[in-house]
Write an enzyme that holds these catalytic residues in place. Structure first.
Site, PDB file in Angstrom:
ATOM      1  N   CYS A 115     -36.368 -62.916 -56.466  1.00 19.93           N
ATOM      2  CA  CYS A 115     -37.616 -63.237 -57.160  1.00 19.93           C
ATOM      3  C   CYS A 115     -37.604 -64.706 -57.543  1.00 19.93           C
ATOM      4  O   CYS A 115     -36.563 -65.361 -57.501  1.00 19.93           O
ATOM      5  CB  CYS A 115     -37.799 -62.363 -58.400  1.00 19.93           C
ATOM      6  N   CYS A 117     -39.076 -65.788 -60.622  1.00 19.79           N
ATOM      7  CA  CYS A 117     -39.417 -65.966 -62.041  1.00 19.79           C
ATOM      8  C   CYS A 117     -38.317 -66.628 -62.884  1.00 19.79           C
ATOM      9  O   CYS A 117     -38.625 -67.321 -63.849  1.00 19.79           O
ATOM     10  CB  CYS A 117     -39.853 -64.651 -62.665  1.00 19.79           C
ATOM     11  N   LYS A 190     -43.524 -51.300 -58.801  1.00 18.24           N
ATOM     12  CA  LYS A 190     -43.136 -51.954 -60.046  1.00 18.24           C
ATOM     13  C   LYS A 190     -44.384 -52.126 -60.892  1.00 18.24           C
ATOM     14  O   LYS A 190     -45.316 -52.838 -60.520  1.00 18.24           O
ATOM     15  CB  LYS A 190     -42.511 -53.310 -59.720  1.00 18.24           C
ATOM     16  N   GLU A 228     -48.305 -48.304 -51.817  1.00 11.80           N
ATOM     17  CA  GLU A 228     -47.344 -49.427 -51.872  1.00 11.80           C
ATOM     18  C   GLU A 228     -46.042 -49.042 -51.174  1.00 11.80           C
ATOM     19  O   GLU A 228     -45.513 -49.793 -50.362  1.00 11.80           O
ATOM     20  CB  GLU A 228     -47.007 -49.757 -53.338  1.00 11.80           C
ATOM     21  N   LYS A 243     -40.103 -48.503 -60.985  1.00 13.26           N
ATOM     22  CA  LYS A 243     -39.681 -49.220 -62.182  1.00 13.26           C
ATOM     23  C   LYS A 243     -40.828 -49.396 -63.134  1.00 13.26           C
ATOM     24  O   LYS A 243     -41.894 -49.776 -62.655  1.00 13.26           O
ATOM     25  CB  LYS A 243     -39.185 -50.593 -61.710  1.00 13.26           C
ATOM     26  N   SER A 269     -34.678 -52.695 -69.166  1.00 14.05           N
ATOM     27  CA  SER A 269     -34.126 -53.275 -70.391  1.00 14.05           C
ATOM     28  C   SER A 269     -34.702 -52.669 -71.679  1.00 14.05           C
ATOM     29  O   SER A 269     -33.968 -52.408 -72.629  1.00 14.05           O
ATOM     30  CB  SER A 269     -34.339 -54.790 -70.380  1.00 14.05           C
ATOM     31  N   TYR A 308     -28.576 -50.222 -67.414  1.00  9.59           N
ATOM     32  CA  TYR A 308     -27.656 -51.018 -68.237  1.00  9.59           C
ATOM     33  C   TYR A 308     -26.641 -50.116 -68.934  1.00  9.59           C
ATOM     34  O   TYR A 308     -25.653 -50.590 -69.460  1.00  9.59           O
ATOM     35  CB  TYR A 308     -28.448 -51.854 -69.261  1.00  9.59           C
TER      36      TYR A 308
HETATM   37  C1  PBG Z   1     -37.902 -60.125 -61.957  1.00  7.68           C
HETATM   38  C2  PBG Z   1     -37.468 -58.856 -62.589  1.00  7.68           C
HETATM   39  C3  PBG Z   1     -37.825 -58.319 -63.839  1.00  7.68           C
HETATM   40  C4  PBG Z   1     -37.064 -57.171 -64.010  1.00  7.68           C
HETATM   41  C5  PBG Z   1     -36.304 -57.023 -62.867  1.00  7.68           C
HETATM   42  N1  PBG Z   1     -36.585 -58.052 -61.988  1.00  7.68           N
HETATM   43  C6  PBG Z   1     -38.708 -58.836 -64.893  1.00  7.68           C
HETATM   44  C7  PBG Z   1     -40.173 -58.851 -64.728  1.00  7.68           C
HETATM   45  O1  PBG Z   1     -40.747 -58.464 -63.714  1.00  7.68           O
HETATM   46  O2  PBG Z   1     -40.786 -59.328 -65.660  1.00  7.68           O
HETATM   47  C8  PBG Z   1     -37.072 -56.284 -65.226  1.00  7.68           C
HETATM   48  C9  PBG Z   1     -35.789 -55.578 -65.466  1.00  7.68           C
HETATM   49  C10 PBG Z   1     -35.612 -55.003 -66.821  1.00  7.68           C
HETATM   50  O3  PBG Z   1     -36.500 -55.033 -67.696  1.00  7.68           O
HETATM   51  O4  PBG Z   1     -34.517 -54.475 -67.045  1.00  7.68           O
HETATM   52  N2  PBG Z   1     -39.156 -60.154 -61.428  1.00  7.68           N
END
Ligand code: PBG
Length: 322
Positions: A115, A117, A190, A228, A243, A269, A308
Site C-alpha cells: 500500500c 498510505c 476491505k 469485488e 476486513k 487493530s 494481533y
Molecule cells: C493500509 C492498511 C490499513 C490496515 C491494513 N493495511 C489501514 C487503513 O486502511 O487505513 C488496517 C489494519 C488494522 O487496523 O489492523 N492500507
C-alpha cells in the site's frame, strides 16, 4: 425429538466439535521501523511494538518458538512524499526485513502489506490528483512495491489499497519479471472502518485530509463484496481477505460459500484494542474472549486469520489443546 445435551457432556463434547484453532490458522502482523536497535510500544495496542529489522528478528524467533509460522509485514516510514517513493526502496524497512527473515528462517511464511498510505505525505492509499485518489496512476506504484517485496523474497504480497484492477497489474508485473511463484492475497473486501483507528497510530498512516470512503467499501453493502472478490480472483488473486473480521463474519460466510479460494479474515487493530482495554479493566477474560472470537472466525468460514492476538493465542492453544 432429540436430546441435544447428550452430546455436550465432557466425554464426547470434543469429538463432535466442528472447528478447532491450530498454528496453521493464525498469522501475526509486524510493524517494521527504519534504523537499528529500535523498539517502540504502540499506545492504543498494548503488547504490540514496532521493531527495527535487527530486533524484529528476535521477536520472530520468540514467535516461532511458540509455533508461529507466518507473519504479515507493515512498514513504518519517516520518508514520505507525494509519490510514495520510499515504499519501493530496496533499502526500506520492509524489503530489508524480508531478506533478513528469509536468511535466518527460510521456512517462515512472509506476507507483505502492499500500500502507499505509510509512505505518502497525505496518508492516502494512492496518488492524489485534484484532491482525489487517482486509481490508474496508483497501479504502477503498487506494482513497483509488489515487485520490490517479491525481489526481496516475500512469499505473498497483499495489496490493501482498494484500487480497481491492482491485482491484474501486480500479477502481470510479477510474471514478466520471473516471480510467477509469488502469490497475491488480495484485500478484496476491505470496508471503510473505524476499527482501523489504532493501526493508523501504529503505522503513522492517518490521512491528512478527507477519508477513505471513495475507495474502501461501504459497511452497509454485502452484494458488492462478492463482486469485488470474484473480480479479484479473475484478475489472479490466490486468496481473498475480508476486513475487519468480527462485525463482518456474515461476509466471510458468504464468500466461503460462493468461492473456492482460501478466505482470510483480518481481526483488525480496533478489535484488538477493545479486548485489551476491557481485559485490562478486568471486565472481560482476555484468553477466553480471544480464543472464542478466533474460533468463531473459523466457524464463519475463514481459512486463515490475521490477528494481533496471534502470539498470545498460540501460547493458549498449546496449553489448552483446543
Ligand atoms: C493500509 C492498511 C490499513 C490496515 C491494513 N493495511 C489501514 C487503513 O486502511 O487505513 C488496517 C489494519 C488494522 O487496523 O489492523 N492500507
Amino acid at each position: 425429538m432429540k436430546r441435544f445435551r447428550r452430546l455436550r457432556n465432557p466425554a464426547i463434547r470434543n469429538f463432535v466439535q466442528e472447528h478447532y484453532l491450530t498454528v496453521h490458522d493464525l498469522w501475526q502482523p509486524f510493524f517494521v521501523l527504519e534504523g537499528k536497535k529500535k523498539q517502540e510500544p504502540i499506545t492504543s495496542m498494548p503488547g504490540i511494538k514496532r521493531f527495527s529489522v535487527d530486533l524484529l528478528l528476535k521477536e520472530i524467533e520468540s514467535y516461532m518458538r511458540l509455533g508461529g509460522r507466518a507473519g504479515v509485514l507493515f512498514g513504518v516510514s519517516t520518508h514520505k512524499d507525494l509519490l510514495a517513493k520510499s515504499a519501493y526502496d530496496p533499502q526500506g524497512p520492509v524489503p530489508q526485513a524480508i531478506k533478513a527473515i528469509k536468511k535466518s528462517f527460510p521456512e517462515f511464511l512472509v506476507v507483505t502489506d502492499v500500500c502507499l498510505c505509510a509512505y505518502t505525505s497525505h496518508g492516502h492509499c494512492g496518488i492524489v490528483e485534484k484532491g482525489t485518489v487517482h486509481n490508474d496512476k496508483t497501479l504502477a506504484i503498487l506494482a513497483k512495491i509488489a515487485l520490490c517485496h517479491a525481489e526481496a523474497g516475500a512469499n505473498l504480497v497483499a495489496p490493501s489499497d482498494m484500487m480497481d484492477f491492482r491485482v491484474k497489474h501486480i500479477r502481470q508485473a510479477l510474471d514478466t519479471r520471473g516471480f510467477e511463484d509469488t502469490g497475491i492475497l488480495s484485500y478484496a473486501v476491505k470496508y471503510v472502518s473505524a476499527f482501523y483507528g489504532p493501526f493508523r497510530e501504529a503505522a503513522h498512516s492517518a490521512t491528512q485530509f478527507g477519508d477513505r470512503k471513495t475507495y474502501q467499501m461501504n459497511p452497509a453493502n454485502s452484494r458488492e463484496a462478492l463482486k469485488e472478490a470474484r473480480q479479484d480472483v479473475e484478475e489472479g488473486a490466490d486468496m481473498i481477505m475480508v476486513k475487519p473480521a468480527l462485525a463482518y463474519l456474515d461476509i466471510v460466510g458468504q464468500l466461503r460459500r460462493e468461492l473456492t479460494v482460501p478466505i482470510v479474515a483480518y481481526n483488525v487493530s480496533g478489535e484488538y484494542a477493545m479486548v485489551k482495554a476491557a481485559s485490562q479493566k478486568g471486565w472481560l477474560n482476555e484468553q477466553d474472549v480471544v480464543l472464542e472470537s478466533l474460533l468463531c472466525m473459523k466457524r464463519a468460514g475463514a481459512d486463515i486469520i490475521i490477528s494481533y492476538h496471534t502470539k498470545d493465542a498460540l501460547k493458549w492453544i498449546k496449553n489448552n489443546e483446543n
